[in-house]
Design a protein around this motif. Sequence first.
Motif, PDB file in Angstrom:
ATOM      1  N   THR A 113      -2.140   2.048   5.143  1.00 35.86           N
ATOM      2  CA  THR A 113      -3.502   2.140   4.644  1.00 35.86           C
ATOM      3  C   THR A 113      -3.651   3.441   3.850  1.00 35.86           C
ATOM      4  O   THR A 113      -2.788   4.336   3.901  1.00 35.86           O
ATOM      5  CB  THR A 113      -4.515   2.140   5.790  1.00 35.86           C
ATOM      6  N   GLU A 114      -4.752   3.550   3.136  1.00 30.98           N
ATOM      7  CA  GLU A 114      -5.000   4.781   2.377  1.00 30.98           C
ATOM      8  C   GLU A 114      -5.059   5.980   3.308  1.00 30.98           C
ATOM      9  O   GLU A 114      -4.520   7.060   3.009  1.00 30.98           O
ATOM     10  CB  GLU A 114      -6.315   4.652   1.599  1.00 30.98           C
ATOM     11  N   GLY A 115      -5.710   5.794   4.481  1.00 38.17           N
ATOM     12  CA  GLY A 115      -5.814   6.895   5.437  1.00 38.17           C
ATOM     13  C   GLY A 115      -4.459   7.296   5.994  1.00 38.17           C
ATOM     14  O   GLY A 115      -4.167   8.491   6.144  1.00 38.17           O
ATOM     15  N   GLU A 116      -3.613   6.312   6.307  1.00 34.22           N
ATOM     16  CA  GLU A 116      -2.270   6.611   6.824  1.00 34.22           C
ATOM     17  C   GLU A 116      -1.432   7.319   5.774  1.00 34.22           C
ATOM     18  O   GLU A 116      -0.676   8.254   6.090  1.00 34.22           O
ATOM     19  CB  GLU A 116      -1.584   5.320   7.266  1.00 34.22           C
ATOM     20  N   THR A 117      -1.565   6.890   4.521  1.00 38.44           N
ATOM     21  CA  THR A 117      -0.823   7.550   3.444  1.00 38.44           C
ATOM     22  C   THR A 117      -1.225   9.006   3.325  1.00 38.44           C
ATOM     23  O   THR A 117      -0.373   9.896   3.185  1.00 38.44           O
ATOM     24  CB  THR A 117      -1.068   6.825   2.108  1.00 38.44           C
ATOM     25  N   MET A 141       7.682   9.626  -4.018  1.00 39.88           N
ATOM     26  CA  MET A 141       7.931   8.282  -3.522  1.00 39.88           C
ATOM     27  C   MET A 141       6.660   7.446  -3.493  1.00 39.88           C
ATOM     28  O   MET A 141       6.648   6.270  -3.890  1.00 39.88           O
ATOM     29  CB  MET A 141       8.555   8.348  -2.130  1.00 39.88           C
ATOM     30  N   ALA A 142       5.574   8.051  -3.009  1.00 37.52           N
ATOM     31  CA  ALA A 142       4.322   7.311  -2.868  1.00 37.52           C
ATOM     32  C   ALA A 142       3.670   7.019  -4.212  1.00 37.52           C
ATOM     33  O   ALA A 142       2.923   6.050  -4.344  1.00 37.52           O
ATOM     34  CB  ALA A 142       3.345   8.100  -1.984  1.00 37.52           C
ATOM     35  N   TYR A 245       6.499  -0.363  -1.086  1.00 33.72           N
ATOM     36  CA  TYR A 245       5.600  -1.515  -1.080  1.00 33.72           C
ATOM     37  C   TYR A 245       4.132  -1.080  -1.104  1.00 33.72           C
ATOM     38  O   TYR A 245       3.291  -1.710  -1.756  1.00 33.72           O
ATOM     39  CB  TYR A 245       5.867  -2.377   0.150  1.00 33.72           C
ATOM     40  N   SER A 246       3.810  -0.023  -0.369  1.00 33.97           N
ATOM     41  CA  SER A 246       2.431   0.458  -0.335  1.00 33.97           C
ATOM     42  C   SER A 246       1.975   0.882  -1.727  1.00 33.97           C
ATOM     43  O   SER A 246       0.841   0.628  -2.136  1.00 33.97           O
ATOM     44  CB  SER A 246       2.300   1.624   0.649  1.00 33.97           C
TER      45      SER A 246
END
Length: 295
Positions: A113-117, A141-142, A245-246
């Motif tokens: 999720t955006e928060g986890e990222t 990477m992200a 993937y995210s």
Amino acid sequence: MDDVVATYIQYLKNAGLAANTLESYQRDLKQAAAFFKGDHQITEWEKVDQYAIMDLITNLKDRGRSAATINRLLSALRRFYRYLIRHRGLRFNPLELVDNVQPATPQPPEILTEGETQRLLQAPDKTTLLGCRDHAMLLVMAATGMRVSELVQLSLKDLHLDIQMVRSGAGSKQERLIPLSTAASGSLQEYLTRVREKLAGPDEDAVFVNAHGHRLTRQGVWKNLKQLVRVAQIDETVTPQTLRYSFAVRLLNNGADSRLIQAMLGNSEMRMLKPHLKMSPQELVNSYRQHQPHL
């Protein structure tokens, strides 16, 4: 049973089959024979029926064997039983009633999720040299969806931070320029000017280096990522591919052309992402009305 297998393998050898093929057939047939003898007390190939074969398949599945591995063994058994019918007078082939195993449907990949990222990106301690490196590495990477193999192969000459671009796969058919976000470009610049020169050996041209000054390895990236996931208190299994993937799902959900993602991830990985890209009926209607042709 083993004596019959030995005779069969010699027959195949005389027919000119390759040594590695013979070894594979022998291994699979001995494995099947051991199962039939141990679990069904069957000591003759003539007494094996389709139920024993199906039980063997179940046993292999329970032991975590892949569909490809099981089907390879079934193929060896089919060929073996054709030999028994042709050369040893067997009248019944139990494999005629057994189908190949269908590959398991791949599960959709985990997506952060955006928060986890954000929690993951904040996990590195930027007051330390390695923490600053890890923050830049995670951001790259992200923000690019880059494979971990591409990340560790980056050299200084591949960076074009003045135009916020990075070259990946230099000298290969997959060579391409990838845009960097402003945040990723800034974090990379900070790492290069404040940290890398203190870590890297004098002749090292890798962008990301380890504590000994050498090019960071894939294993090193995985190890560091695993530690950072713990710091970020993320319960899901997170791999470099999770970040990849995210990244793609965020782009697509923000309206990016799917052709862009196909170019970066490939068609097979696009199919893996489909479960994360389902539209609600209202979203489908709104999108259609926005893009419908004027007829």
